[in-house]
Design a protein around this motif. Sequence first.
Motif, PDB file in Angstrom:
ATOM      1  N   ASP A  96      11.859   2.359   5.717  1.00 26.36           N
ATOM      2  CA  ASP A  96      11.739   3.699   6.295  1.00 26.36           C
ATOM      3  C   ASP A  96      10.373   3.793   6.970  1.00 26.36           C
ATOM      4  O   ASP A  96       9.344   3.952   6.312  1.00 26.36           O
ATOM      5  N   LEU A  97      10.363   3.695   8.298  1.00 26.96           N
ATOM      6  CA  LEU A  97       9.104   3.627   9.036  1.00 26.96           C
ATOM      7  C   LEU A  97       8.445   4.979   9.244  1.00 26.96           C
ATOM      8  O   LEU A  97       7.399   5.059   9.911  1.00 26.96           O
ATOM      9  N   ALA A  98       9.005   6.044   8.681  1.00 29.00           N
ATOM     10  CA  ALA A  98       8.501   7.394   8.942  1.00 29.00           C
ATOM     11  C   ALA A  98       6.987   7.545   8.767  1.00 29.00           C
ATOM     12  O   ALA A  98       6.349   8.255   9.558  1.00 29.00           O
ATOM     13  N   PRO A  99       6.362   6.904   7.758  1.00 28.44           N
ATOM     14  CA  PRO A  99       4.902   7.075   7.644  1.00 28.44           C
ATOM     15  C   PRO A  99       4.115   6.459   8.803  1.00 28.44           C
ATOM     16  O   PRO A  99       2.956   6.829   9.024  1.00 28.44           O
ATOM     17  N   LEU A 100       4.713   5.520   9.511  1.00 34.16           N
ATOM     18  CA  LEU A 100       4.046   4.897  10.653  1.00 34.16           C
ATOM     19  C   LEU A 100       4.387   5.688  11.910  1.00 34.16           C
ATOM     20  O   LEU A 100       5.238   5.314  12.712  1.00 34.16           O
ATOM     21  N   ASN A 101       3.717   6.824  12.086  1.00 34.46           N
ATOM     22  CA  ASN A 101       4.088   7.733  13.177  1.00 34.46           C
ATOM     23  C   ASN A 101       2.909   8.157  14.047  1.00 34.46           C
ATOM     24  O   ASN A 101       2.967   9.174  14.730  1.00 34.46           O
ATOM     25  N   LEU A 134      16.593  -0.010  -2.771  1.00 30.86           N
ATOM     26  CA  LEU A 134      15.228   0.504  -2.721  1.00 30.86           C
ATOM     27  C   LEU A 134      14.875   0.876  -1.290  1.00 30.86           C
ATOM     28  O   LEU A 134      15.417   0.313  -0.338  1.00 30.86           O
ATOM     29  N   VAL A 135      13.991   1.852  -1.180  1.00 27.85           N
ATOM     30  CA  VAL A 135      13.495   2.316   0.107  1.00 27.85           C
ATOM     31  C   VAL A 135      12.001   2.049   0.142  1.00 27.85           C
ATOM     32  O   VAL A 135      11.261   2.493  -0.733  1.00 27.85           O
ATOM     33  N   VAL A 136      11.566   1.313   1.149  1.00 30.60           N
ATOM     34  CA  VAL A 136      10.154   1.009   1.321  1.00 30.60           C
ATOM     35  C   VAL A 136       9.599   1.866   2.446  1.00 30.60           C
ATOM     36  O   VAL A 136      10.101   1.821   3.580  1.00 30.60           O
ATOM     37  N   GLN A 137       8.576   2.653   2.138  1.00 37.61           N
ATOM     38  CA  GLN A 137       7.900   3.469   3.138  1.00 37.61           C
ATOM     39  C   GLN A 137       6.511   2.876   3.364  1.00 37.61           C
ATOM     40  O   GLN A 137       5.579   3.133   2.606  1.00 37.61           O
ATOM     41  N   PRO A 138       6.363   2.039   4.375  1.00 43.62           N
ATOM     42  CA  PRO A 138       5.132   1.264   4.541  1.00 43.62           C
ATOM     43  C   PRO A 138       3.951   2.106   5.006  1.00 43.62           C
ATOM     44  O   PRO A 138       4.111   3.067   5.755  1.00 43.62           O
ATOM     45  N   ALA A 139       2.778   1.702   4.557  1.00 43.23           N
ATOM     46  CA  ALA A 139       1.540   2.337   5.010  1.00 43.23           C
ATOM     47  C   ALA A 139       0.845   1.486   6.064  1.00 43.23           C
ATOM     48  O   ALA A 139      -0.127   1.931   6.683  1.00 43.23           O
ATOM     49  N   SER A 140       1.316   0.256   6.261  1.00 41.22           N
ATOM     50  CA  SER A 140       0.691  -0.658   7.209  1.00 41.22           C
ATOM     51  C   SER A 140       1.724  -1.651   7.704  1.00 41.22           C
ATOM     52  O   SER A 140       2.817  -1.776   7.135  1.00 41.22           O
ATOM     53  N   TYR A 141       1.396  -2.376   8.748  1.00 41.12           N
ATOM     54  CA  TYR A 141       2.297  -3.399   9.262  1.00 41.12           C
ATOM     55  C   TYR A 141       2.444  -4.539   8.253  1.00 41.12           C
ATOM     56  O   TYR A 141       3.509  -5.155   8.150  1.00 41.12           O
ATOM     57  N   ALA A 142       1.382  -4.805   7.491  1.00 38.48           N
ATOM     58  CA  ALA A 142       1.449  -5.836   6.461  1.00 38.48           C
ATOM     59  C   ALA A 142       2.475  -5.463   5.390  1.00 38.48           C
ATOM     60  O   ALA A 142       3.130  -6.348   4.814  1.00 38.48           O
ATOM     61  N   ASP A 143       2.644  -4.163   5.120  1.00 43.08           N
ATOM     62  CA  ASP A 143       3.665  -3.724   4.157  1.00 43.08           C
ATOM     63  C   ASP A 143       5.060  -4.096   4.638  1.00 43.08           C
ATOM     64  O   ASP A 143       5.935  -4.453   3.838  1.00 43.08           O
ATOM     65  N   VAL A 144       5.278  -3.993   5.943  1.00 45.55           N
ATOM     66  CA  VAL A 144       6.583  -4.349   6.502  1.00 45.55           C
ATOM     67  C   VAL A 144       6.845  -5.833   6.277  1.00 45.55           C
ATOM     68  O   VAL A 144       7.936  -6.228   5.846  1.00 45.55           O
ATOM     69  N   ALA A 145       5.845  -6.659   6.544  1.00 51.26           N
ATOM     70  CA  ALA A 145       5.989  -8.098   6.331  1.00 51.26           C
ATOM     71  C   ALA A 145       6.250  -8.404   4.867  1.00 51.26           C
ATOM     72  O   ALA A 145       7.092  -9.262   4.531  1.00 51.26           O
ATOM     73  N   ALA A 146       5.563  -7.719   3.952  1.00 51.13           N
ATOM     74  CA  ALA A 146       5.748  -7.953   2.520  1.00 51.13           C
ATOM     75  C   ALA A 146       7.155  -7.556   2.076  1.00 51.13           C
ATOM     76  O   ALA A 146       7.776  -8.244   1.249  1.00 51.13           O
ATOM     77  N   ALA A 147       7.669  -6.466   2.623  1.00 55.94           N
ATOM     78  CA  ALA A 147       9.020  -6.018   2.268  1.00 55.94           C
ATOM     79  C   ALA A 147      10.068  -7.022   2.746  1.00 55.94           C
ATOM     80  O   ALA A 147      11.039  -7.310   2.030  1.00 55.94           O
ATOM     81  N   LEU A 148       9.875  -7.567   3.937  1.00 58.22           N
ATOM     82  CA  LEU A 148      10.817  -8.565   4.447  1.00 58.22           C
ATOM     83  C   LEU A 148      10.782  -9.826   3.588  1.00 58.22           C
ATOM     84  O   LEU A 148      11.830 -10.424   3.296  1.00 58.22           O
ATOM     85  N   GLU A 190       0.831  -1.209   0.000  1.00 61.05           N
ATOM     86  CA  GLU A 190       0.000   0.000   0.000  1.00 61.05           C
ATOM     87  C   GLU A 190       0.865   1.259   0.000  1.00 61.05           C
ATOM     88  O   GLU A 190       0.448   2.307  -0.503  1.00 61.05           O
ATOM     89  N   GLY A 191       2.029   1.153   0.596  1.00 57.34           N
ATOM     90  CA  GLY A 191       2.900   2.305   0.753  1.00 57.34           C
ATOM     91  C   GLY A 191       3.697   2.633  -0.492  1.00 57.34           C
ATOM     92  O   GLY A 191       3.290   2.316  -1.615  1.00 57.34           O
ATOM     93  N   THR A 192       4.859   3.228  -0.286  1.00 54.75           N
ATOM     94  CA  THR A 192       5.673   3.753  -1.385  1.00 54.75           C
ATOM     95  C   THR A 192       6.988   2.989  -1.489  1.00 54.75           C
ATOM     96  O   THR A 192       7.608   2.669  -0.474  1.00 54.75           O
ATOM     97  N   VAL A 193       7.391   2.711  -2.725  1.00 54.59           N
ATOM     98  CA  VAL A 193       8.693   2.105  -2.983  1.00 54.59           C
ATOM     99  C   VAL A 193       9.522   3.094  -3.792  1.00 54.59           C
ATOM    100  O   VAL A 193       9.096   3.540  -4.865  1.00 54.59           O
ATOM    101  N   LEU A 194      10.678   3.455  -3.286  1.00 51.71           N
ATOM    102  CA  LEU A 194      11.559   4.416  -3.950  1.00 51.71           C
ATOM    103  C   LEU A 194      12.832   3.722  -4.415  1.00 51.71           C
ATOM    104  O   LEU A 194      13.378   2.867  -3.709  1.00 51.71           O
ATOM    105  N   THR A 195      13.304   4.095  -5.589  1.00 48.92           N
ATOM    106  CA  THR A 195      14.563   3.598  -6.145  1.00 48.92           C
ATOM    107  C   THR A 195      15.381   4.791  -6.604  1.00 48.92           C
ATOM    108  O   THR A 195      14.886   5.931  -6.601  1.00 48.92           O
ATOM    109  N   PRO A 196      16.633   4.586  -7.015  1.00 50.88           N
ATOM    110  CA  PRO A 196      17.412   5.728  -7.519  1.00 50.88           C
ATOM    111  C   PRO A 196      16.712   6.475  -8.644  1.00 50.88           C
ATOM    112  O   PRO A 196      16.955   7.677  -8.845  1.00 50.88           O
ATOM    113  N   ALA A 197      15.815   5.812  -9.365  1.00 50.66           N
ATOM    114  CA  ALA A 197      15.082   6.478 -10.445  1.00 50.66           C
ATOM    115  C   ALA A 197      13.988   7.404  -9.921  1.00 50.66           C
ATOM    116  O   ALA A 197      13.385   8.158 -10.698  1.00 50.66           O
ATOM    117  N   SER A 198      13.731   7.378  -8.597  1.00 53.87           N
ATOM    118  CA  SER A 198      12.662   8.196  -8.022  1.00 53.87           C
ATOM    119  C   SER A 198      13.083   9.636  -7.775  1.00 53.87           C
ATOM    120  O   SER A 198      12.280  10.446  -7.296  1.00 53.87           O
TER     121      SER A 198
END
Length: 463
Positions: free
Chosen positions: A84-89, A36-50, A7-15
């Motif tokens: 990058d957990l910043a969105p989970l604040n 790549l940098v993953v900025q999760p919108a949910s805890y499930a996003d963290v699990a998916a990134a791992l 649900e969140g954002t995935v950033l790469t050098p092309a971003s």
Amino acid sequence: MASLKIEGTVLTPASGDAYAAALERNSALSQLPAGLVVQPASYADVAAALAFARAQAPPLEVAVKCGGTHSATWASSAGGLVLDLAPLNRVALADDRKSISVQGGARWGDVYEVTARERVDVAGSPLWFIGVGGFSTGGGYGPLMGEHGLAIDNLLEATVVLADGRIVKTSKDEEPDLFWAIRGGGGQFGVVVELVFKVHPYAGPFGAGVLAFPGTEIEKVVHAIKTWKDSMSPAEKLTISFSRPAPHFKPSVTLLPMVLHDTDGERSAKVLAPFRTGALKPVFEKVASVPDLNTASHGADASLKSAPRRLIIRGTITSDFTPALVLAVWQKWVAFTETSEDVRGSAVMFDVTHPGKLTAVGAADTALPLRVPHYWMAIQGRSTTDEGVAAASAWTKDLAEFVRQKNTELSGTDLGWFINMCQGDERPEDVFGANLPRLRKLKAKYDPHKVFSKGVVIEPLAE
């Protein structure tokens, strides 16, 4: 990348700029070019990134960023995946006002905005920009420690995303082994995406500010601090800083007091009286009443804004505020900062907070083994140029080792290293002490393949 659906954002050098902004850290030396940098919108996003990181051949290195203030590269990765957990604040005070829920990407400023508005307090960081997750899993020394103990001593429960993708709640009654491990074991057991802390009654107003003395008065100041410490209460603390302020860059010693429950300024006046005597008077003083920890945590903003961003921090623990040790550190700091203009922004800090609550918890009750009376000190190696970085790095390491050795000689006890001021090259035995064998077994239980391998790495040990 196509298999990473979140649900969140995935950033790469092309971003472009968004990717570059996501790499920024408190220290310029902590920034690495992530794959790549993953900025999760949910805890499930963290699990998916791992899961995505584990599925690559070879698996991607995983780094977790909470506040991004550590001066090592623990929250960064060269070519790997950064969570990058910043969105989970999100921060939420419970209806009964006895606990507060804080997501793992929050900074203490996010927490203090809520506690200031609600006129309650929580045992957190002295600085607003520190990430709640990293600060807490390392122990958490803060301004309310004298009255309420460390952050981990006030942790009621947590939500953790494990290496295998499971999302679990942990407390003294639920997954108690994991709860023990994350209280002082660092980020070695999972991604802590939510923490629930005990809430305390409002501790303000706070007497806070600066008393500055010239370096020529260092011996008088240090001995006055030693005398003051022997009768201090849990409701007051001092941070002592060695620095060379502009425009003259002469050595100076600065006292940064924090006095709790200072309703009319009288407590601050009494507490600070030993530093305003006829024989010892500050050349600059600005102490005032501030209403809350949110305001107090912004007190160093101006000085930090102008500090060189090539920063290496190491630190250690001392058994006491011992004048002979402190004065030896002063001499070494003065000598180093005179070697070059590049490194004269380097500084040393000693924290003196009443250790009573700290020692009320047993050494084996949490992963943090440091439960005898002690005080922390931090060494900041700063350079204005790339050329000065090597010298600043070597100086911080040499001085930390000197303090540890000298403290051992003076006290008869080797206190090892404090994890949140390590650089990662320290021996785990010296960080976790007698708790390391249990931590190694729990590493095998929760992260046997070392998905989390940044920082002071704990090697798994099967039963």
